[in-house]
Enzyme design. Structure first.
Site, PDB file in Angstrom:
ATOM      1  N   HIS A   1      -3.186   3.831   0.468  1.00 23.73           N
ATOM      2  CA  HIS A   1      -3.576   3.068   1.982  1.00 23.73           C
ATOM      3  C   HIS A   1      -4.540   3.931   2.684  1.00 23.73           C
ATOM      4  O   HIS A   1      -5.480   3.596   3.549  1.00 23.73           O
ATOM      5  CB  HIS A   1      -2.343   3.298   2.704  1.00 23.73           C
ATOM      6  CG  HIS A   1      -2.365   2.475   3.927  1.00 23.73           C
ATOM      7  ND1 HIS A   1      -1.211   1.921   4.342  1.00 23.73           N
ATOM      8  CD2 HIS A   1      -3.115   1.947   4.994  1.00 23.73           C
ATOM      9  CE1 HIS A   1      -1.362   1.092   5.413  1.00 23.73           C
ATOM     10  NE2 HIS A   1      -2.716   1.083   5.535  1.00 23.73           N
TER      11      HIS A   1
ATOM     12  N   LYS B   1       1.070  -1.178   0.078  1.00 23.10           N
ATOM     13  CA  LYS B   1      -0.108  -0.036   0.007  1.00 23.10           C
ATOM     14  C   LYS B   1       0.809   1.219   0.153  1.00 23.10           C
ATOM     15  O   LYS B   1       1.842   1.276   0.657  1.00 23.10           O
ATOM     16  CB  LYS B   1      -1.128   0.160   1.180  1.00 23.10           C
ATOM     17  CG  LYS B   1      -1.587  -1.183   1.525  1.00 23.10           C
ATOM     18  CD  LYS B   1      -2.531  -1.077   2.650  1.00 23.10           C
ATOM     19  CE  LYS B   1      -2.968  -2.551   3.112  1.00 23.10           C
ATOM     20  NZ  LYS B   1      -1.924  -3.324   3.852  1.00 23.10           N
TER      21      LYS B   1
HETATM   22  N1  LIG Z   1      -5.550  -0.782   5.395  1.00 21.70           N
HETATM   23  C1  LIG Z   1      -5.300  -0.631   6.512  1.00 21.70           C
HETATM   24  O1  LIG Z   1      -5.454   0.560   6.856  1.00 21.70           O
HETATM   25  C2  LIG Z   1      -5.085  -1.476   7.464  1.00 21.70           C
HETATM   26  C3  LIG Z   1      -5.186  -1.334   9.018  1.00 21.70           C
HETATM   27  C4  LIG Z   1      -4.922  -2.405   9.720  1.00 21.70           C
HETATM   28  C5  LIG Z   1      -4.675  -3.528   9.430  1.00 21.70           C
HETATM   29  N2  LIG Z   1      -4.390  -3.853   7.873  1.00 21.70           N
HETATM   30  C6  LIG Z   1      -4.169  -5.395   7.439  1.00 21.70           C
HETATM   31  O2  LIG Z   1      -5.094  -6.136   7.991  1.00 21.70           O
HETATM   32  C7  LIG Z   1      -4.434  -7.209   8.692  1.00 21.70           C
HETATM   33  C8  LIG Z   1      -4.922  -7.787   9.755  1.00 21.70           C
HETATM   34  O3  LIG Z   1      -5.488  -6.770  10.778  1.00 21.70           O
HETATM   35  P1  LIG Z   1      -4.896  -6.547  12.113  1.00 21.70           P
HETATM   36  O4  LIG Z   1      -3.658  -7.427  12.176  1.00 21.70           O
HETATM   37  O5  LIG Z   1      -5.229  -5.269  12.636  1.00 21.70           O
HETATM   38  O6  LIG Z   1      -5.987  -7.443  12.992  1.00 21.70           O
HETATM   39  P2  LIG Z   1      -6.517  -8.786  13.301  1.00 21.70           P
HETATM   40  O7  LIG Z   1      -5.889  -9.748  12.400  1.00 21.70           O
HETATM   41  O8  LIG Z   1      -7.984  -8.728  13.207  1.00 21.70           O
HETATM   42  O9  LIG Z   1      -5.971  -9.198  14.648  1.00 21.70           O
HETATM   43  C9  LIG Z   1      -4.692  -9.508  15.085  1.00 21.70           C
HETATM   44  C10 LIG Z   1      -4.622 -10.009  16.313  1.00 21.70           C
HETATM   45  O10 LIG Z   1      -5.342 -10.966  16.753  1.00 21.70           O
HETATM   46  C11 LIG Z   1      -4.460 -11.889  17.268  1.00 21.70           C
HETATM   47  N3  LIG Z   1      -4.754 -13.491  16.692  1.00 21.70           N
HETATM   48  C12 LIG Z   1      -4.818 -13.837  15.485  1.00 21.70           C
HETATM   49  N4  LIG Z   1      -5.025 -14.991  15.313  1.00 21.70           N
HETATM   50  C13 LIG Z   1      -5.822 -15.501  16.636  1.00 21.70           C
HETATM   51  C14 LIG Z   1      -6.273 -16.649  16.975  1.00 21.70           C
HETATM   52  N5  LIG Z   1      -6.504 -17.630  15.986  1.00 21.70           N
HETATM   53  N6  LIG Z   1      -6.665 -16.734  18.040  1.00 21.70           N
HETATM   54  C15 LIG Z   1      -6.496 -15.634  19.098  1.00 21.70           C
HETATM   55  N7  LIG Z   1      -6.011 -14.570  18.659  1.00 21.70           N
HETATM   56  C16 LIG Z   1      -5.658 -14.420  17.402  1.00 21.70           C
HETATM   57  C17 LIG Z   1      -3.159 -11.479  16.978  1.00 21.70           C
HETATM   58  O11 LIG Z   1      -2.351 -11.992  18.150  1.00 21.70           O
HETATM   59  P3  LIG Z   1      -0.836 -12.692  17.702  1.00 21.70           P
HETATM   60  O12 LIG Z   1      -0.176 -11.985  16.588  1.00 21.70           O
HETATM   61  O13 LIG Z   1      -0.215 -12.566  19.243  1.00 21.70           O
HETATM   62  O14 LIG Z   1      -1.009 -14.171  17.627  1.00 21.70           O
HETATM   63  C18 LIG Z   1      -3.345 -10.109  17.017  1.00 21.70           C
HETATM   64  O15 LIG Z   1      -3.323  -9.445  18.272  1.00 21.70           O
HETATM   65  C19 LIG Z   1      -2.897  -6.308   9.170  1.00 21.70           C
HETATM   66  O16 LIG Z   1      -1.916  -7.465   9.402  1.00 21.70           O
HETATM   67  C20 LIG Z   1      -2.643  -5.653   7.942  1.00 21.70           C
HETATM   68  O17 LIG Z   1      -2.096  -6.209   6.791  1.00 21.70           O
HETATM   69  C21 LIG Z   1      -4.956  -2.835   7.209  1.00 21.70           C
END
Ligand SMILES: NC(=O)c1ccc[n+]([C@@H]2O[C@H](COP(=O)([O-])OP(=O)(O)OC[C@H]3O[C@@H](n4cnc5c(N)ncnc54)[C@H](OP(=O)(O)O)[C@@H]3O)[C@@H](O)[C@H]2O)c1
Length: 295
Positions: free
Chosen positions: A106, A73
């Site tokens: 982004h 992004k």
């Molecule tokens: N476009 C944007 O503005 C934007 C914004 C935010 C995110 N994103 C993208 O979206 C992706 C995902 O979003 P996100 O990382 O914010 O949030 P998410 O995937 O909703 O949540 C990640 C959290 O959940 C935990 N987790 C993952 N799998 C789990 C499971 N099976 N059981 C329990 N806990 C679990 C992780 O902990 P651990 O890592 O400790 O396992 C982490 O704390 C990002 O990595 C990024 O690539 C984009």
């Protein structure tokens, strides 16, 4: 793995691995773990400062580049035509690739149209297989779909059971734009991993709340990119293609929607100012490090 076909015919894995908040130190190993677990789609961004590590991991994995769907992004300070083009080429260098599968704008701030024209050109040149937007709320998305030469193929938005983007999805469907969920678990905010409704549904299938949430996204036709730094959770999050939620389950989850962000609103003027300040700070850090290099 299930795939989503974008409006230009490009096939994208419906489940990928996101690396936001995966530190530079842990990123290479995490991406190697994700690829080993079976992920073939990786979502990074210029502003995550880990594109190099993602690129290193892909190279080290030995997996054919063509088998991996790679998304990045463009960050706001690289918006505008010239800057955007330059920054995309830099991202490709960091990611050790001569093309990207998907490049997104982004955030919906600054010279997005100038930046979009650069993405359109890179798309025409074959350097980007697909282009899209992120955090463009429904009005901005419809505007962008109508005032651009090439319509965005994807809109990556905060989407989870407490903020389901029902209205945006209807409009996205109308314009053939695929909805991609960021924070598919809402990062676990508001107790989502411990939510009783999701737990009860999961018990019927021997699945965790995380797996129920991902399966719900998949059955809605939404692309997901869950993040975890733990390999066992990466595997758990992939293991969602051997069961289906019933119509009743889907309806129950649909009722959890609060249509409210678990994070912040991009329409809050104070948040817009926060982004502007962040861009200014990053620019001045960048300029002062350039000056130091010139000494
Ligand atoms: N476009 C944007 O503005 C934007 C914004 C935010 C995110 N994103 C993208 O979206 C992706 C995902 O979003 P996100 O990382 O914010 O949030 P998410 O995937 O909703 O949540 C990640 C959290 O959940 C935990 N987790 C993952 N799998 C789990 C499971 N099976 N059981 C329990 N806990 C679990 C992780 O902990 P651990 O890592 O400790 O396992 C982490 O704390 C990002 O990595 C990024 O690539 C984009």
């Amino acid at each position: 793995m299930e795939y989503i076909t974008l409006s230009n015919g490009v096939r994208m894995p419906q489940l990928g691995y996101g690396v936001y908040q995966v530190t530079k130190d842990e990123c290479e190993q995490c991406v190697l773990d994700a690829l080993d677990a079976g992920y073939r789609s990786i979502d990074t961004a210029q502003s995550y400062f880990n594109e190099e590590e993602v690129g290193q991991a892909i190279e080290r994995s030995g997996i054919d580049r063509k088998e991996i769907f790679l998304t990045s992004k463009v960050w706001i300070e690289h918006f505008g035509h010239e800057e955007c083009r330059k920054s995309v080429l830099e991202s490709m260098e960091k990611l050790r690739t001569d093309y990207l599968d998907l490049m997104l704008l982004h955030q919906p701030f600054g010279d997005t149209y100038g930046a979009w024209r650069a993405l359109e050109e890179l798309y025409d040149e074959g350097k980007l297989r697909a282009i899209g937007i992120s955090n463009h709320y429904v009005d901005r998305m419809v505007e962008f779909a109508n005032f651009t030469r090439i319509r965005p193929m994807v809109n990556q938005m905060e989407t989870h059971p407490l903020n389901q983007q029902k209205n945006l999805k209807e409009w996205a469907d109308k314009y053939d734009i695929r909805l991609e969920a960021w924070a598919p678990f809402g990062e676990g905010r508001n107790g989502l991993f411990e939510n009783e409704t999701l737990q009860k549904i999961g018990q019927k299938y021997g699945k965790t709340t995380a797996q129920v949430m991902l399966r719900w996204h998949i059955q809605r036709g939404v692309i997901v990119i869950p993040k975890s730094v733990h390999k066992e959770r990466m595997i758990e999050n992939l293991n969602i293609f051997d069961f289906s939620l019933s119509e009743v389950d889907m309806k129950q989850i649909a009722q959890m929607d609060t249509a409210t962000s678990a994070f912040f609103s991009h329409q809050d003027p104070a948040m817009v100012e926060w982004f502007v300040k962040m861009v200014e700070e990053r620019k001045s850090q960048h300029d002062s490090s350039k000056e130091k290099k010139n000494w």
